[in-house]
Structure formats: C-alpha cells, structure tokens
Design a protein around this motif. Structure first.
Motif, PDB file in Angstrom:
ATOM      1  N   SER A  97       0.829  -1.201   0.000  1.00 33.63           N
ATOM      2  CA  SER A  97       0.000   0.000   0.000  1.00 33.63           C
ATOM      3  C   SER A  97       0.860   1.246   0.000  1.00 33.63           C
ATOM      4  CB  SER A  97      -0.894  -0.006   1.254  1.00 33.63           C
ATOM      5  OG  SER A  97      -1.468   1.261   1.447  1.00 33.63           O
ATOM      6  N   GLU A  98       0.349   2.294  -0.652  1.00 37.31           N
ATOM      7  CA  GLU A  98       1.050   3.568  -0.632  1.00 37.31           C
ATOM      8  C   GLU A  98       1.073   4.149   0.778  1.00 37.31           C
ATOM      9  OE1 GLU A  98      -0.500   6.222  -3.486  1.00 37.31           O
ATOM     10  OE2 GLU A  98       0.031   5.004  -5.208  1.00 37.31           O
ATOM     11  N   GLU A  99       0.232   3.622   1.668  1.00 34.64           N
ATOM     12  CA  GLU A  99       0.178   4.106   3.033  1.00 34.64           C
ATOM     13  C   GLU A  99       1.207   3.424   3.933  1.00 34.64           C
ATOM     14  OE1 GLU A  99      -1.603   6.743   3.918  1.00 34.64           O
ATOM     15  OE2 GLU A  99      -2.087   6.803   1.797  1.00 34.64           O
ATOM     16  N   THR A 100       2.010   2.514   3.394  1.00 40.07           N
ATOM     17  CA  THR A 100       3.067   1.901   4.200  1.00 40.07           C
ATOM     18  C   THR A 100       4.017   3.002   4.646  1.00 40.07           C
ATOM     19  OG1 THR A 100       2.944  -0.184   2.977  1.00 40.07           O
ATOM     20  CG2 THR A 100       4.946   0.233   4.226  1.00 40.07           C
ATOM     21  N   ARG A 101       4.174   3.141   5.956  1.00 35.82           N
ATOM     22  CA  ARG A 101       4.931   4.262   6.518  1.00 35.82           C
ATOM     23  C   ARG A 101       6.349   3.821   6.887  1.00 35.82           C
ATOM     24  NH1 ARG A 101       1.294   4.893  11.405  1.00 35.82           N
ATOM     25  NH2 ARG A 101       1.304   2.656  11.009  1.00 35.82           N
ATOM     26  N   VAL A 102       7.318   4.558   6.413  1.00 41.46           N
ATOM     27  CA  VAL A 102       8.721   4.271   6.699  1.00 41.46           C
ATOM     28  C   VAL A 102       9.322   5.445   7.466  1.00 41.46           C
ATOM     29  CG1 VAL A 102      10.993   3.743   5.739  1.00 41.46           C
ATOM     30  CG2 VAL A 102       8.927   2.876   4.607  1.00 41.46           C
ATOM     31  N   ALA A 132      14.204  11.699  18.766  1.00 40.20           N
ATOM     32  CA  ALA A 132      13.121  11.989  17.824  1.00 40.20           C
ATOM     33  C   ALA A 132      12.473  10.697  17.332  1.00 40.20           C
ATOM     34  CB  ALA A 132      13.650  12.806  16.649  1.00 40.20           C
ATOM     35  N   ALA A 133      13.281   9.678  17.111  1.00 40.13           N
ATOM     36  CA  ALA A 133      12.739   8.398  16.649  1.00 40.13           C
ATOM     37  C   ALA A 133      11.798   7.801  17.684  1.00 40.13           C
ATOM     38  CB  ALA A 133      13.880   7.427  16.347  1.00 40.13           C
ATOM     39  N   LEU A 134      12.150   7.946  18.950  1.00 35.07           N
ATOM     40  CA  LEU A 134      11.365   7.344  20.026  1.00 35.07           C
ATOM     41  C   LEU A 134      10.067   8.092  20.304  1.00 35.07           C
ATOM     42  CD1 LEU A 134      14.291   6.458  22.450  1.00 35.07           C
ATOM     43  CD2 LEU A 134      12.906   4.853  21.119  1.00 35.07           C
ATOM     44  N   THR A 135       9.938   9.293  19.779  1.00 34.43           N
ATOM     45  CA  THR A 135       8.713  10.063  19.984  1.00 34.43           C
ATOM     46  C   THR A 135       7.839  10.090  18.738  1.00 34.43           C
ATOM     47  OG1 THR A 135       9.852  12.130  19.389  1.00 34.43           O
ATOM     48  CG2 THR A 135       9.795  11.537  21.720  1.00 34.43           C
ATOM     49  N   THR A 136       8.233   9.381  17.703  1.00 34.32           N
ATOM     50  CA  THR A 136       7.467   9.358  16.458  1.00 34.32           C
ATOM     51  C   THR A 136       6.346   8.329  16.554  1.00 34.32           C
ATOM     52  OG1 THR A 136       9.448   9.962  15.200  1.00 34.32           O
ATOM     53  CG2 THR A 136       7.618   9.013  13.960  1.00 34.32           C
ATOM     54  N   VAL A 137       5.189   8.668  16.004  1.00 37.77           N
ATOM     55  CA  VAL A 137       4.074   7.724  15.962  1.00 37.77           C
ATOM     56  C   VAL A 137       4.512   6.476  15.211  1.00 37.77           C
ATOM     57  CG1 VAL A 137       1.715   7.348  15.151  1.00 37.77           C
ATOM     58  CG2 VAL A 137       2.382   9.580  16.070  1.00 37.77           C
ATOM     59  N   SER A 138       4.150   5.336  15.729  1.00 35.17           N
ATOM     60  CA  SER A 138       4.670   4.055  15.244  1.00 35.17           C
ATOM     61  C   SER A 138       4.505   3.873  13.734  1.00 35.17           C
ATOM     62  CB  SER A 138       3.971   2.909  15.967  1.00 35.17           C
ATOM     63  OG  SER A 138       4.506   1.675  15.547  1.00 35.17           O
ATOM     64  N   PRO A 139       5.607   3.710  13.005  1.00 32.46           N
ATOM     65  CA  PRO A 139       5.550   3.461  11.563  1.00 32.46           C
ATOM     66  C   PRO A 139       5.452   1.964  11.289  1.00 32.46           C
ATOM     67  CG  PRO A 139       7.816   3.746  12.231  1.00 32.46           C
ATOM     68  CD  PRO A 139       6.989   3.857  13.487  1.00 32.46           C
ATOM     69  N   ASP A 140       5.429   1.601  10.005  1.00 33.46           N
ATOM     70  CA  ASP A 140       5.428   0.191   9.619  1.00 33.46           C
ATOM     71  C   ASP A 140       6.852  -0.355   9.529  1.00 33.46           C
ATOM     72  OD1 ASP A 140       2.516  -0.070   9.137  1.00 33.46           O
ATOM     73  OD2 ASP A 140       2.931   1.400   7.564  1.00 33.46           O
TER      74      ASP A 140
END
Length: 237
Positions: free
Chosen positions: A9-14, A46-54
């Motif tokens: 999906s285009e919504e796959t978040r990296v 910053a990585a630890l405060t980011t909303v969970s990606p895929d």
C-alpha cells in the motif's frame, strides 16, 4: 507504475533515522519514488517520539543515543519492522542489533534496489492482520505487547524465546522446521548450526512448565501440541 511496489500500500509508513542529512534526504527521495510514505528524523530521541511506523530504517551511529539502545526501546513498544542501517560491518555488531529486536540489517554503502528488496522481505515476514492474542490451552501470547502467560501467570521470555514461541503458536499442531524457526526468530540470512535452537527450546520448555506443550518431531522440527492445563507448581518439602 511510478516505482510502486506491487502488493504494498502507498500508506506503508517508513521512518528514516539517519543523522547524515545528505544520506537521509537521498533515502527519503528514493523511498517516496517507490511509493512509501516517509518521515525522517536525525536523532534517537526523535525516533522514540514518532508515531509508530510500519518500517524503521535505523542508523546505529546516532549522535545522542546509541542506535542499538534505540532499537531495543522501539521493539519494546512497537511491532514495526526494524532494519539496522549501519557502517559497522563486524558480525558482533550485527548480532547485537538482531538480538535487540532488529529484523534485518544493511551495511553502508548499499544501493536503493537492495534496500527496497529488504523492506519488501521484512514486510512479507511480518504477520498479516489477525488476532493480537494467540491461545493454546493454558498458553496466551499477546503479539502487541509481546507478553506471554500460562494459566494467567506471566512468563518472562527473551526476544529469541518469544520469537520461537510465536512461530510455533501461529499454527498449533503444524510442524515447523529448524531452519524456518531460525529464519523467523534469528535472521533470514542464518547459515550457522541449527543446534543452537535446542538450547533455547530447552529454556523455553523450562520457563513455560507445561509438559508436552512444545513437541519435538524428530527429523522434521517442532510443533505446539494440544494440552489441557499447566503443570501445578511443585510444593517444597
């Protein structure tokens, strides 16, 4: 297809975690062209405060927090696929990252085609949508929190032990080969002796304390057997 990865999906978040701006910008451009939704940060905090990606592409050489520690914290709170992206090519560094929860690793320098192939591979290995809690008799595995219990009693497992148990509990009764378990719980590129699995299976059986729960199918692998209840705790004389 404008570089769109078939079946994804285009919504796959990296999430790209890379302190080198030029490398980070290059990764973002390539991933967006391939159809991914991408966010980039330059520090572990910053990585630890980011909303969970895929998927997380995690540089291990970060300026504030060691990348392995970031990997451990991410894995404790998220089921995102983590690819360690590092200039450290030594086996010991790769093993530490994998033990702390990384699903794969890439050693710099690398090409975009290889990176995209690794992302596709880790996404394929991730469990499709399904129940978050797997149950078999007295055993319960919470896939979201990575917690295990037997008859409601919490069982503390290492990441490897949880990976083994998850592999078996995904389809109780099905025989899973040694190599399949190693590729799931260790590394898709595992080429070492499979006997290392026996040590972890023995520890897992001891911790669970349920006779017959993990069965050995000689010459084939292991399977999760059917069982009605847990062994009662031994009384001290």
């Amino acid at each position: 297809m404008n570089g769109q990865v078939a079946g994804l999906s285009e919504e796959t978040r990296v999430l790209v975690v890379e302190d080198d701006r030029s490398i980070g910008d290059s990764l973002v451009r390539g991933l967006r062209q391939a159809g991914y939704a991408v966010e980039a940060v330059r520090t572990g905090r910053a990585a630890l405060t980011t909303v969970s990606p895929d998927v997380v592409l995690l540089d291990l050489g970060l300026p504030d927090i060691d990348g392995v520690e970031v990997c451990r914290r991410l894995r404790a709170r998220s089921d995102a696929a983590i690819i360690a992206v590092t200039a450290r090519g030594e086996e010991a560094d790769r093993v530490v990252a994998l033990d702390e929860g990384a699903d794969d690793y890439l050693v710099k320098p690398f090409g975009l085609a290889e990176l995209l192939a690794r992302i596709r591979a880790v996404l394929r290995r991730r469990r499709p949508a399904g129940p978050e809690i797997l149950r078999n008799g007295p055993l319960a595995l919470d896939l979201r929190t990575r917690q295990v219990s037997v008859d409601g009693r919490p069982i503390a497992l290492t990441p490897k032990e949880f990976g083994i148990l998850e592999c078996l509990a995904a389809d109780p009764g099905r025989v899973v080969s040694r190599q399949q378990i190693l590729e799931r719980a260790w590394d898709a590129h595992w080429y070492g002796p499979t006997k290392v699995l026996d040590v972890h299976i023995a520890a897992l059986r001891r911790k669970l304390g349920v006779p017959g729960l993990i069965e050995t199918v000689y010459g084939h692998g292991f399977r999760l057997g059917a069982t009605e209840g847990a062994r009662p705790p031994r009384e001290r004389p």
